[in-house]
Design an enzyme around this catalytic site. Structure first.
Site, PDB file in Angstrom:
ATOM      1  N   CYS A  45      -4.181   9.017   4.894  1.00  0.00           N
ATOM      2  CA  CYS A  45      -4.482   8.741   3.514  1.00  0.00           C
ATOM      3  C   CYS A  45      -5.953   8.440   3.316  1.00  0.00           C
ATOM      4  O   CYS A  45      -6.586   9.016   2.474  1.00  0.00           O
ATOM      5  CB  CYS A  45      -3.598   7.628   3.021  1.00  0.00           C
ATOM      6  SG  CYS A  45      -1.845   7.983   3.153  1.00  0.00           S
ATOM      7  N   GLU A  55       0.864  -1.172   0.000  1.00  0.00           N
ATOM      8  CA  GLU A  55       0.000   0.000   0.000  1.00  0.00           C
ATOM      9  C   GLU A  55       0.900   1.222   0.000  1.00  0.00           C
ATOM     10  O   GLU A  55       1.550   1.540   1.006  1.00  0.00           O
ATOM     11  CB  GLU A  55      -0.913   0.024   1.223  1.00  0.00           C
ATOM     12  CG  GLU A  55      -1.887   1.198   1.205  1.00  0.00           C
ATOM     13  CD  GLU A  55      -2.245   1.681   2.591  1.00  0.00           C
ATOM     14  OE1 GLU A  55      -2.283   2.917   2.777  1.00  0.00           O
ATOM     15  OE2 GLU A  55      -2.462   0.852   3.487  1.00  0.00           O
TER      16      GLU A  55
END
Length: 536
Positions: free
Chosen positions: A322, A288
């Site tokens: 995020c 990620e």
């Protein structure tokens, strides 16, 4: 060895700051003791093969809000990494041979213990990464939800039986643990990023070696302490290391042939380095990586809905996030809500007809965000992880070439240089670093657009593809969302992460998925069995 409490009294000189610092340090010291993270010498050890081990070198963990040291932590190197991998490999056969129900029961108990210790864990999290205490509490609940989810997923793992290829054969698949796993986690969500990786691995039958960020190892060690007695020795290993040892430890995990899968959350540059390094042993990778998420406010948008969504996704953890989570009602104006990693909005694209109203709505909400230490009552914007991070954000804002509408004045009076004010910058050029690169800070870079096609082209322009956000009436926003090249899209919603759903990006934002029914797949392999000689 002085305690964190004693060292804080020497570090903070100002009378008012001293009073607040003493309270903060007392809470932190109590949490460290309650969770048994440190010993009598105020030093935290590493967990290797079921044993808590010390190292010749240590490094200090620092409170980003005050600059005060919290405690010293064992500085693991390649030798400890090798020992942890060996311990995990030794534990693999027995742990893989347990029943899914046994693994589920162990995870359920870990989940119970995490929730029972949530206040202490949240205290450590605020101390080491700076986020407001209310947010830290939310992250503990969110992180625990992954343990609960994968406790439930463990018994659901199943193979397949296919139609007969002939009267004498049967075709089927079984799903087996991939093997020893390594997990490298970031500092911005030091609990959730660990549980999101460790829980599915353990549920699948895989031992894990965790390397937390050097900035936030205490949350990881606390989670490991709470797992005492639940897993056999070697199933869970935690290696804290300083910046000097981060690359050697990462290399040791990549190079070890016993490690069959590696999961990483962090920068794209480091993710690519790990990708190349793991190619030599052809590991399964779950990455990620960076996001630089666009936030679109369409012509049909309700500006108040859009502004609420923007506040949720942009200003959590002082913009060092995020993706925000939807568990238990994520709203930036609700300090009890929860938010998780990882791609907060970084590029705001607003229809020209909506820009004035949207900016006004955003300004009014930003004015209600108190900036302060994470332990101070009412704080909603804490410090960045260190002063260098704030200086980097400030440099990008000053060099952006845009118009600063709100904030932008740094450093802030009376606060350490790690704090940065909520800021809006309009008319940001497309070649500005503030627009092109993901900025971990409470800054809204903004541009206008005239058509949906223009907005979609600008949103998709770039190598990142983790998350995006789109606000407008449902039919309009849905149509635009389908054209966005991202793994996750929030439609009229800034809080999108949920343990029941797959989390991950496309393009250079990573590989694989975490969470949901798909999350356990990263830690399982399908084995095809062909049974011959069947006869009636």
């Amino acid at each position: 060895m002085q305690s964190a409490f004693q060292r804080c009294t020497k570090t903070i000189r100002c009378t008012n700051a001293l009073k607040n610092a003493l309270t903060r340090c007392a809470s932190t010291s109590s949490a460290l003791a309650d969770l048994r993270v440190v010993d009598a010498a105020n030093e935290a050890s590493a967990l290797v093969g079921g044993a808590w081990v010390r190292t010749a070198r240590t490094f200090a963990v620092v409170d980003p809000g005050s600059g005060a040291p919290i405690c010293d932590v064992a500085d693991c190197g390649p030798e400890q990494a090798r020992a942890a991998v060996d311990a995990a490999a030794a534990a693999l056969p027995a742990w893989a041979g347990t029943t899914a129900r046994e693994r589920s029961d162990a995870l359920r108990e870990w989940h119970r213990r995490i929730l029972a210790a949530s206040e202490d864990i949240a205290t450590l999290m605020t101390a080491e990464c700076g986020k407001p205490l209310a947010e830290a509490r939310g992250e503990v609940a969110y992180g625990a939800s992954f343990v609960e989810w994968f406790a439930e997923e463990a018994p659901r793992v199943a193979g397949e039986v296919k139609a007969n290829a002939g009267s004498d054969r049967r075709l089927l698949t079984v799903r087996q643990p991939v093997g020893v796993c390594a997990a490298i986690t970031p500092w911005n969500f030091p609990v959730a990023m660990i549980t999101r990786k460790v829980a599915p691995a353990v549920a699948a039958g895989c031992p894990v070696v965790v390397k937390p960020s050097e900035d936030t190892p205490l949350s990881a060690l606390a989670l490991a302490r709470l797992a005492d007695g639940l897993f056999p020795a070697g199933v869970l290993n935690v290696l804290a290391s300083s910046r000097d040892h981060a690359e050697p430890v990462g290399a040791a995990l990549c190079d070890a042939p016993e490690v069959r899968a590696l999961s990483f959350t962090g920068s794209t540059a480091v993710g690519k380095w790990l990708y190349r390094r793991c190619a030599e042993t052809v590991k399964v990778l779950s990455l990620e990586l960076g996001g630089n998420a666009p936030f679109l406010v369409l012509e049909s948008a309700d500006v108040d809905v859009a502004a609420d969504a923007a506040m949720t996704t942009k200003f959590r953890n002082a913009g060092q996030t995020c993706v925000c989570a939807d568990r238990r009602g994520p709203r930036i104006l609700d300090p009890t809500s929860t938010c998780a990693s990882s791609n907060g909005a970084d590029r705001f694209l607003v229809h020209a007809s909506k820009v004035d109203a949207f900016v006004d709505a955003l300004e009014r909400r930003i004015a209600a965000l108190p900036v302060g230490h994470g332990f101070d009552d009412g704080t909603m914007i804490g410090p960045l992880i260190n002063p260098a991070a704030a200086a980097k954000v400030d440099a990008r804002v000053r060099a952006s070439g845009g118009r600063t509408l709100v904030g932008g004045a740094w450093p802030l009076p009376g606060l350490r240089d790690a704090f940065y004010p909520p800021t809006i910058v309009a008319d940001v050029p497309l070649d500005s670093a503030l627009w092109v690169d993901e900025t971990f800070g409470p800054v809204v870079p903004l541009r206008t657009f005239e058509t949906d096609a223009e907005a979609v082209a600008l949103a998709n322009d770039g190598p990142a593809g983790l998350a995006a956000y789109c606000c407008g009436d449902l039919a309009h926003a849905w149509a635009v969302a389908e054209r966005l090249e991202f793994g996750i899209v929030g439609v009229n919603e800034g809080g999108v992460s949920n343990p029941a759903m797959p989390f991950g990006g496309v393009k250079e934002s990573g590989l694989g998925r975490e969470g949901g029914a798909h999350g356990i797949d990263e830690y399982l392999e399908d084995k095809y069995l062909c049974l011959g000689g069947m006869r009636f």
